[in-house]
Motif scaffolding. Structure first.
Motif, PDB file in Angstrom:
ATOM      1  N   VAL A  76      33.212  44.000  26.498  1.00 15.03           N
ATOM      2  CA  VAL A  76      32.125  43.802  27.446  1.00 15.03           C
ATOM      3  C   VAL A  76      32.390  44.517  28.765  1.00 15.03           C
ATOM      4  O   VAL A  76      33.505  44.471  29.282  1.00 15.03           O
ATOM      5  N   CYS A  77      31.385  45.192  29.270  1.00 15.63           N
ATOM      6  CA  CYS A  77      31.506  45.803  30.592  1.00 15.63           C
ATOM      7  C   CYS A  77      30.147  45.698  31.282  1.00 15.63           C
ATOM      8  O   CYS A  77      29.218  46.455  30.967  1.00 15.63           O
ATOM      9  N   HIS A  78      30.005  44.728  32.137  1.00  9.91           N
ATOM     10  CA  HIS A  78      28.713  44.477  32.794  1.00  9.91           C
ATOM     11  C   HIS A  78      28.985  43.901  34.179  1.00  9.91           C
ATOM     12  O   HIS A  78      29.902  43.089  34.345  1.00  9.91           O
ATOM     13  N   LYS A  79      28.191  44.307  35.151  1.00  9.63           N
ATOM     14  CA  LYS A  79      28.474  43.887  36.529  1.00  9.63           C
ATOM     15  C   LYS A  79      28.363  42.365  36.728  1.00  9.63           C
ATOM     16  O   LYS A  79      28.957  41.816  37.650  1.00  9.63           O
ATOM     17  N   HIS A  80      27.611  41.689  35.846  1.00  6.69           N
ATOM     18  CA  HIS A  80      27.499  40.232  35.995  1.00  6.69           C
ATOM     19  C   HIS A  80      28.345  39.462  34.971  1.00  6.69           C
ATOM     20  O   HIS A  80      28.063  38.304  34.666  1.00  6.69           O
ATOM     21  N   ILE A  81      29.363  40.133  34.428  1.00  7.07           N
ATOM     22  CA  ILE A  81      30.305  39.443  33.528  1.00  7.07           C
ATOM     23  C   ILE A  81      31.736  39.728  34.014  1.00  7.07           C
ATOM     24  O   ILE A  81      32.062  40.874  34.350  1.00  7.07           O
ATOM     25  N   VAL A  82      32.539  38.682  34.079  1.00  5.92           N
ATOM     26  CA  VAL A  82      33.920  38.808  34.567  1.00  5.92           C
ATOM     27  C   VAL A  82      34.695  39.845  33.745  1.00  5.92           C
ATOM     28  O   VAL A  82      34.588  39.878  32.521  1.00  5.92           O
ATOM     29  N   LEU A  83      35.455  40.655  34.450  1.00  5.24           N
ATOM     30  CA  LEU A  83      36.248  41.690  33.777  1.00  5.24           C
ATOM     31  C   LEU A  83      37.577  41.105  33.285  1.00  5.24           C
ATOM     32  O   LEU A  83      38.303  40.475  34.061  1.00  5.24           O
ATOM     33  N   LEU A  84      37.853  41.306  32.002  1.00  6.21           N
ATOM     34  CA  LEU A  84      39.154  40.894  31.455  1.00  6.21           C
ATOM     35  C   LEU A  84      40.082  42.102  31.524  1.00  6.21           C
ATOM     36  O   LEU A  84      39.820  43.123  30.894  1.00  6.21           O
ATOM     37  N   HIS A  85      41.161  41.980  32.302  1.00  4.76           N
ATOM     38  CA  HIS A  85      42.101  43.097  32.398  1.00  4.76           C
ATOM     39  C   HIS A  85      42.889  43.252  31.102  1.00  4.76           C
ATOM     40  O   HIS A  85      43.232  44.353  30.702  1.00  4.76           O
ATOM     41  N   GLY A  86      43.218  42.132  30.474  1.00  5.18           N
ATOM     42  CA  GLY A  86      43.995  42.195  29.232  1.00  5.18           C
ATOM     43  C   GLY A  86      44.589  40.831  28.917  1.00  5.18           C
ATOM     44  O   GLY A  86      44.240  39.827  29.545  1.00  5.18           O
ATOM     45  N   VAL A  87      45.459  40.816  27.938  1.00  3.38           N
ATOM     46  CA  VAL A  87      46.121  39.560  27.572  1.00  3.38           C
ATOM     47  C   VAL A  87      47.623  39.801  27.612  1.00  3.38           C
ATOM     48  O   VAL A  87      48.066  40.940  27.557  1.00  3.38           O
ATOM     49  N   CYS A  88      48.378  38.726  27.745  1.00  2.00           N
ATOM     50  CA  CYS A  88      49.823  38.893  27.599  1.00  2.00           C
ATOM     51  C   CYS A  88      50.445  37.603  27.081  1.00  2.00           C
ATOM     52  O   CYS A  88      49.837  36.530  27.136  1.00  2.00           O
ATOM     53  N   VAL A  89      51.632  37.748  26.538  1.00  2.00           N
ATOM     54  CA  VAL A  89      52.380  36.593  26.042  1.00  2.00           C
ATOM     55  C   VAL A  89      53.663  36.563  26.846  1.00  2.00           C
ATOM     56  O   VAL A  89      54.396  37.548  26.898  1.00  2.00           O
ATOM     57  N   ARG A  90      53.876  35.427  27.548  1.00  2.00           N
ATOM     58  CA  ARG A  90      55.062  35.301  28.387  1.00  2.00           C
ATOM     59  C   ARG A  90      55.843  34.099  27.879  1.00  2.00           C
ATOM     60  O   ARG A  90      55.324  32.984  27.933  1.00  2.00           O
ATOM     61  N   ASN A  91      57.022  34.328  27.407  1.00  2.00           N
ATOM     62  CA  ASN A  91      57.767  33.310  26.663  1.00  2.00           C
ATOM     63  C   ASN A  91      56.870  32.781  25.546  1.00  2.00           C
ATOM     64  O   ASN A  91      56.425  33.545  24.713  1.00  2.00           O
TER      65      ASN A  91
END
Ligand code: ATP
Ligand code: MG
Length: 296
Positions: A76-91
């Protein structure tokens, strides 16, 4: 010049709140940028404030559905939708990394500022949300958790500037992993067809959620059916009851009722909803009128 980005996270900081099986923190994302300049490689680090949505470690069994949400948001890329930078797994923690939306959740904002919310302000919120959902409808993507707490405010729009600016947040863990009781708690945000079978989740579900959101916006962030017990909420859907239409925004009330139709195929397309909102907005004579609806 071509840029490559490496990323690493600094320690977690401020706790912003709890969601469904999640905790939300403010954090910093460090992006290492590599820049080529006439054969020389230069490195620089850019820091960015982000929001970290962390799945409770006790719920690691639903990591896959959690990441399915992230996968939907990555498309998704839309000015009225929150941008997800990515995911990560920490421990052992599973984390979604998202853009910060400055003024937080719309429901809390509307409670704080209820006396200052004009009809024009409400129309703009409705229009921006409809445009985000129309975009998802065109891409055949289902959100599944449209509600005022999942709408965030990037600009308040109360001081004569160019109005509010909203961003629809991610839906969180999918409703397919919720217990029946958790789904009942979400009445009347969750669409009736998803109560007995979550496989009925579809774009029509988001139209129902949009209708409930309109109701709440018209009533300055009031939570619908907030004083009802779980059994009463269930009966509300079983008896095909309707929400009390807001009197202060008659134009939006009609639209709300069309969206909260118990028969999913009869709910309007978001493109038609947007057209209606534009037409109603032009007709509305009370652009500066401050609404005084009382929830019944
Ligand atoms: P749910 O699935 O129930 O929506 P969630 O994990 O998405 O759960 P929320 O309840 O939506 O969590 O969010 C909790 C709080 O975190 C919000 O009320 C808001 O204050 C804050 N928050 C969430 N996302 C952001 C964001 N991108 N920017 C700023 N604040 C945020
Ligand atoms: Mg949320």
């Amino acid at each position: 010049p071509a840029k490559q980005r490496g990323q690493n996270h600094q320690p977690l900081s401020l706790h912003l709140g709890r969601g469904t099986r999640t905790n939300i923190y403010a954090g910093t994302l460090s992006c290492r940028e590599e820049e080529e300049d006439g054969g020389n490689v230069q490195y620089s680090t850019r820091e960015m404030r982000v929001v970290l949505k962390i799945l409770d470690s006790a719920h690691r069994d639903i990591s896959l559905p959690f990441f399915e949400t992230a996968s939907m948001m990555r498309q998704v890329c839309h000015k009225h939708i929150v941008l997800l930078h990515g995911v990560c797994v920490r421990n052992l923690e599973n984390i979604m990394v998202e853009e910060v939306v400055e003024f937080g959740a719309l429901d809390l904002f509307m409670h704080r500022k209820s006396e200052h919310l004009s009809t024009a302000w409400k129309f703009l919120v409705a229009k921006q949300l409809a445009s985000a959902l129309s975009y998802l409808e065109d891409k055949n993507l289902v959100h599944g958790n449209v509600c005022t707490k999942n709408i965030l405010l990037a600009r308040q729009g109360l001081d004569g500037d160019s109005g509010p600016f909203i961003k629809l947040s991610d839906p969180g863990v999918p409703i397919t992993v919720l217990s029946r009781e958790e789904r009942v708690e979400r009445i009347p945000w969750i669409a009736p067809e998803c109560m007995d079978d979550t496989k009925n989740l579809s774009i029509a579900t988001d139209k129902w959620g949009f209708g409930t959101t309109l109701w709440s916006v018209c009533y300055n962030g009031e939570l619908p059916l907030k004083d009802r017990s779980l059994a009463e909420k269930e009966r509300f859907y079983e008896a095909h009851c309707k929400m009390t239409p807001p009197v202060c925004c008659k134009e939006l009330a009609e639209l709300m009722q069309q969206c909260m139709n118990y028969n999913p195929p009869e709910r309007p397309f978001f493109r038609a909803i947007m057209r209606d909102i534009n037409r109603l907005q032009e007709q509305s004579e009370c652009h500066t009128h401050v609404s005084t609806c009382q929830a019944i």
